[in-house]
Design a protein around this motif. Structure first.
Motif, PDB file in Angstrom:
ATOM      1  N   PRO A 127     -13.084   7.265  17.431  1.00  0.00           N
ATOM      2  CA  PRO A 127     -14.263   7.369  16.557  1.00  0.00           C
ATOM      3  C   PRO A 127     -13.929   7.683  15.093  1.00  0.00           C
ATOM      4  O   PRO A 127     -14.755   7.445  14.217  1.00  0.00           O
ATOM      5  CB  PRO A 127     -15.081   8.498  17.185  1.00  0.00           C
ATOM      6  N   MET A 128     -12.719   8.169  14.803  1.00  0.00           N
ATOM      7  CA  MET A 128     -12.350   8.490  13.422  1.00  0.00           C
ATOM      8  C   MET A 128     -11.364   7.471  12.847  1.00  0.00           C
ATOM      9  O   MET A 128     -10.680   7.747  11.868  1.00  0.00           O
ATOM     10  CB  MET A 128     -11.754   9.904  13.352  1.00  0.00           C
ATOM     11  N   ARG A 129     -11.321   6.266  13.427  1.00  0.00           N
ATOM     12  CA  ARG A 129     -10.343   5.257  13.004  1.00  0.00           C
ATOM     13  C   ARG A 129     -10.555   4.781  11.564  1.00  0.00           C
ATOM     14  O   ARG A 129      -9.655   4.243  10.951  1.00  0.00           O
ATOM     15  CB  ARG A 129     -10.325   4.079  13.964  1.00  0.00           C
ATOM     16  N   ASN A 130     -11.727   5.005  11.005  1.00  0.00           N
ATOM     17  CA  ASN A 130     -11.994   4.560   9.633  1.00  0.00           C
ATOM     18  C   ASN A 130     -11.847   5.669   8.592  1.00  0.00           C
ATOM     19  O   ASN A 130     -12.169   5.463   7.427  1.00  0.00           O
ATOM     20  CB  ASN A 130     -13.400   3.949   9.539  1.00  0.00           C
ATOM     21  N   LEU A 131     -11.315   6.824   8.996  1.00  0.00           N
ATOM     22  CA  LEU A 131     -11.083   7.907   8.048  1.00  0.00           C
ATOM     23  C   LEU A 131      -9.776   7.619   7.301  1.00  0.00           C
ATOM     24  O   LEU A 131      -8.687   7.784   7.835  1.00  0.00           O
ATOM     25  CB  LEU A 131     -11.001   9.254   8.770  1.00  0.00           C
ATOM     26  N   VAL A 132      -9.915   7.166   6.064  1.00  0.00           N
ATOM     27  CA  VAL A 132      -8.779   6.738   5.248  1.00  0.00           C
ATOM     28  C   VAL A 132      -8.148   7.944   4.565  1.00  0.00           C
ATOM     29  O   VAL A 132      -8.850   8.804   4.035  1.00  0.00           O
ATOM     30  CB  VAL A 132      -9.260   5.696   4.208  1.00  0.00           C
ATOM     31  N   THR A 133      -6.809   8.006   4.577  1.00  0.00           N
ATOM     32  CA  THR A 133      -6.095   9.120   3.950  1.00  0.00           C
ATOM     33  C   THR A 133      -5.563   8.761   2.563  1.00  0.00           C
ATOM     34  O   THR A 133      -5.137   9.652   1.832  1.00  0.00           O
ATOM     35  CB  THR A 133      -4.929   9.581   4.835  1.00  0.00           C
ATOM     36  N   GLN A 134      -5.561   7.506   2.208  1.00  0.00           N
ATOM     37  CA  GLN A 134      -5.131   7.047   0.883  1.00  0.00           C
ATOM     38  C   GLN A 134      -6.103   5.985   0.402  1.00  0.00           C
ATOM     39  O   GLN A 134      -6.563   5.152   1.197  1.00  0.00           O
ATOM     40  CB  GLN A 134      -3.729   6.426   0.922  1.00  0.00           C
ATOM     41  N   CYS A 135      -6.381   6.005  -0.880  1.00  0.00           N
ATOM     42  CA  CYS A 135      -7.165   4.957  -1.523  1.00  0.00           C
ATOM     43  C   CYS A 135      -6.922   5.094  -3.016  1.00  0.00           C
ATOM     44  O   CYS A 135      -6.136   5.948  -3.439  1.00  0.00           O
ATOM     45  CB  CYS A 135      -8.652   5.061  -1.186  1.00  0.00           C
ATOM     46  N   ILE A 136      -7.565   4.278  -3.809  1.00  0.00           N
ATOM     47  CA  ILE A 136      -7.436   4.421  -5.253  1.00  0.00           C
ATOM     48  C   ILE A 136      -8.811   4.646  -5.867  1.00  0.00           C
ATOM     49  O   ILE A 136      -9.823   4.198  -5.342  1.00  0.00           O
ATOM     50  CB  ILE A 136      -6.712   3.230  -5.918  1.00  0.00           C
ATOM     51  N   GLY A 137      -8.813   5.391  -6.971  1.00  0.00           N
ATOM     52  CA  GLY A 137     -10.028   5.608  -7.741  1.00  0.00           C
ATOM     53  C   GLY A 137     -10.634   6.986  -7.605  1.00  0.00           C
ATOM     54  O   GLY A 137     -11.214   7.492  -8.561  1.00  0.00           O
ATOM     55  N   LEU A 138     -10.534   7.605  -6.459  1.00  0.00           N
ATOM     56  CA  LEU A 138     -11.192   8.896  -6.281  1.00  0.00           C
ATOM     57  C   LEU A 138     -10.537   9.951  -7.163  1.00  0.00           C
ATOM     58  O   LEU A 138      -9.323   9.938  -7.362  1.00  0.00           O
ATOM     59  CB  LEU A 138     -11.148   9.323  -4.813  1.00  0.00           C
ATOM     60  N   PRO A 139     -11.351  10.883  -7.694  1.00  0.00           N
ATOM     61  CA  PRO A 139     -10.798  11.911  -8.589  1.00  0.00           C
ATOM     62  C   PRO A 139      -9.951  12.929  -7.828  1.00  0.00           C
ATOM     63  O   PRO A 139     -10.085  13.078  -6.617  1.00  0.00           O
ATOM     64  CB  PRO A 139     -12.045  12.561  -9.188  1.00  0.00           C
ATOM     65  N   ASN A 140      -9.098  13.606  -8.568  1.00  0.00           N
ATOM     66  CA  ASN A 140      -8.264  14.682  -8.039  1.00  0.00           C
ATOM     67  C   ASN A 140      -7.291  14.227  -6.960  1.00  0.00           C
ATOM     68  O   ASN A 140      -6.789  15.041  -6.196  1.00  0.00           O
ATOM     69  CB  ASN A 140      -9.120  15.837  -7.503  1.00  0.00           C
ATOM     70  N   ILE A 141      -7.060  12.941  -6.875  1.00  0.00           N
ATOM     71  CA  ILE A 141      -6.123  12.394  -5.896  1.00  0.00           C
ATOM     72  C   ILE A 141      -5.244  11.388  -6.618  1.00  0.00           C
ATOM     73  O   ILE A 141      -5.737  10.525  -7.331  1.00  0.00           O
ATOM     74  CB  ILE A 141      -6.868  11.668  -4.747  1.00  0.00           C
ATOM     75  N   SER A 142      -3.954  11.512  -6.428  1.00  0.00           N
ATOM     76  CA  SER A 142      -3.042  10.479  -6.916  1.00  0.00           C
ATOM     77  C   SER A 142      -2.523   9.754  -5.690  1.00  0.00           C
ATOM     78  O   SER A 142      -1.877  10.369  -4.834  1.00  0.00           O
ATOM     79  CB  SER A 142      -1.895  11.103  -7.708  1.00  0.00           C
ATOM     80  N   PRO A 143      -2.840   8.483  -5.543  1.00  0.00           N
ATOM     81  CA  PRO A 143      -2.499   7.791  -4.305  1.00  0.00           C
ATOM     82  C   PRO A 143      -0.993   7.680  -4.096  1.00  0.00           C
ATOM     83  O   PRO A 143      -0.219   7.547  -5.033  1.00  0.00           O
ATOM     84  CB  PRO A 143      -3.128   6.411  -4.476  1.00  0.00           C
ATOM     85  N   ASP A 144      -0.610   7.738  -2.840  1.00  0.00           N
ATOM     86  CA  ASP A 144       0.770   7.514  -2.431  1.00  0.00           C
ATOM     87  C   ASP A 144       0.862   6.031  -2.067  1.00  0.00           C
ATOM     88  O   ASP A 144       0.452   5.630  -0.981  1.00  0.00           O
ATOM     89  CB  ASP A 144       1.108   8.403  -1.243  1.00  0.00           C
ATOM     90  N   VAL A 145       1.358   5.239  -2.995  1.00  0.00           N
ATOM     91  CA  VAL A 145       1.392   3.783  -2.835  1.00  0.00           C
ATOM     92  C   VAL A 145       2.622   3.387  -2.019  1.00  0.00           C
ATOM     93  O   VAL A 145       3.735   3.826  -2.314  1.00  0.00           O
ATOM     94  CB  VAL A 145       1.431   3.085  -4.211  1.00  0.00           C
ATOM     95  N   THR A 146       2.416   2.583  -0.998  1.00  0.00           N
ATOM     96  CA  THR A 146       3.518   2.056  -0.194  1.00  0.00           C
ATOM     97  C   THR A 146       3.878   0.683  -0.739  1.00  0.00           C
ATOM     98  O   THR A 146       3.004  -0.178  -0.890  1.00  0.00           O
ATOM     99  CB  THR A 146       3.100   1.933   1.284  1.00  0.00           C
ATOM    100  N   VAL A 147       5.164   0.482  -1.027  1.00  0.00           N
ATOM    101  CA  VAL A 147       5.640  -0.796  -1.576  1.00  0.00           C
ATOM    102  C   VAL A 147       6.777  -1.305  -0.699  1.00  0.00           C
ATOM    103  O   VAL A 147       7.680  -0.547  -0.332  1.00  0.00           O
ATOM    104  CB  VAL A 147       6.125  -0.639  -3.034  1.00  0.00           C
ATOM    105  N   SER A 148       6.742  -2.586  -0.390  1.00  0.00           N
ATOM    106  CA  SER A 148       7.779  -3.188   0.450  1.00  0.00           C
ATOM    107  C   SER A 148       8.993  -3.589  -0.376  1.00  0.00           C
ATOM    108  O   SER A 148       8.928  -3.681  -1.604  1.00  0.00           O
ATOM    109  CB  SER A 148       7.232  -4.437   1.152  1.00  0.00           C
ATOM    110  N   LYS A 149      10.063  -3.869   0.317  1.00  0.00           N
ATOM    111  CA  LYS A 149      11.198  -4.527  -0.327  1.00  0.00           C
ATOM    112  C   LYS A 149      10.891  -6.020  -0.324  1.00  0.00           C
ATOM    113  O   LYS A 149       9.972  -6.478   0.363  1.00  0.00           O
ATOM    114  CB  LYS A 149      12.486  -4.230   0.423  1.00  0.00           C
TER     115      LYS A 149
END
Length: 180
Positions: A127-149
């Protein structure tokens, strides 16, 4: 460049945030000649730049809002692909109808699954599968961006960027069978 943003539900302006992501990427691509010399750094900086642009847009909105969006960017150049993401929107690489790669969701349930606290069956219907832990835009949060090789592309490879509205009711094999 492929770009996908899925505005966060539950906050005002999710559609504005996803559009700002797309506009920021478009503007920056106009300023940087291809091929991009350092794709990983470029993609991470691009997502962070969009993050701050969304925050500024939200502050300037009347009344002020705090919009957020997921982000997936995929850069294809010189026979290779790099992707970067924040959130639960995904990038898939299909080869011969099989998913050989997909981004890991930045979500509470995915974290539980990765830690071995949830089975795949319980993860998919949680039931909590849509609770996102990272996103962009929200205040007071600096997103942890995942980048591939960089990954070599082969003829016939298919890249798919999609939001949870697409991938949630399907498993990876079903997607591969449909897009092949």
């Amino acid at each position: 460049m492929l770009v996908l943003g899925d505005g966060m539900g539950g906050t005002a302006g999710g559609e504005l945030a996803s559009q700002k992501l797309i506009d920021t990427v478009d503007e920056e691509l106009g300023r940087h000649p291809l091929p991009i010399a350092h794709p990983k750094a470029f993609l991470e900086a691009l997502i962070l730049q969009a993050h701050y642009a969304i925050q500024e847009m939200g502050k300037a909105h009347e009344p002020p809002i705090e919009p957020g969006t997921t982000a997936v960017l995929c850069l294809v150049q010189q026979g290779k692909v790099w992707w970067a993401h924040a959130g639960d929107s995904r990038c898939y690489l299909f080869r011969n109808g099989l998913p050989i790669y997909r981004t890991k969701d930045d979500s509470y349930v995915e974290e539980l699954y990765q830690q071995g606290q949830l089975s795949m069956e319980k993860r998919d219907g949680h039931p909590m599968r849509n609770l996102v832990t990272q996103c962009i835009g929200l205040p007071n949060i600096s997103p942890d961006v995942t980048v591939s090789k960089g990954t070599d592309l082969l003829e016939g490879d298919i890249l798919l960027l999609c939001s949870d509205g697409f991938w949630e009711p399907l498993d990876d094999a079903q997607m591969g069978a449909v897009i092949e």
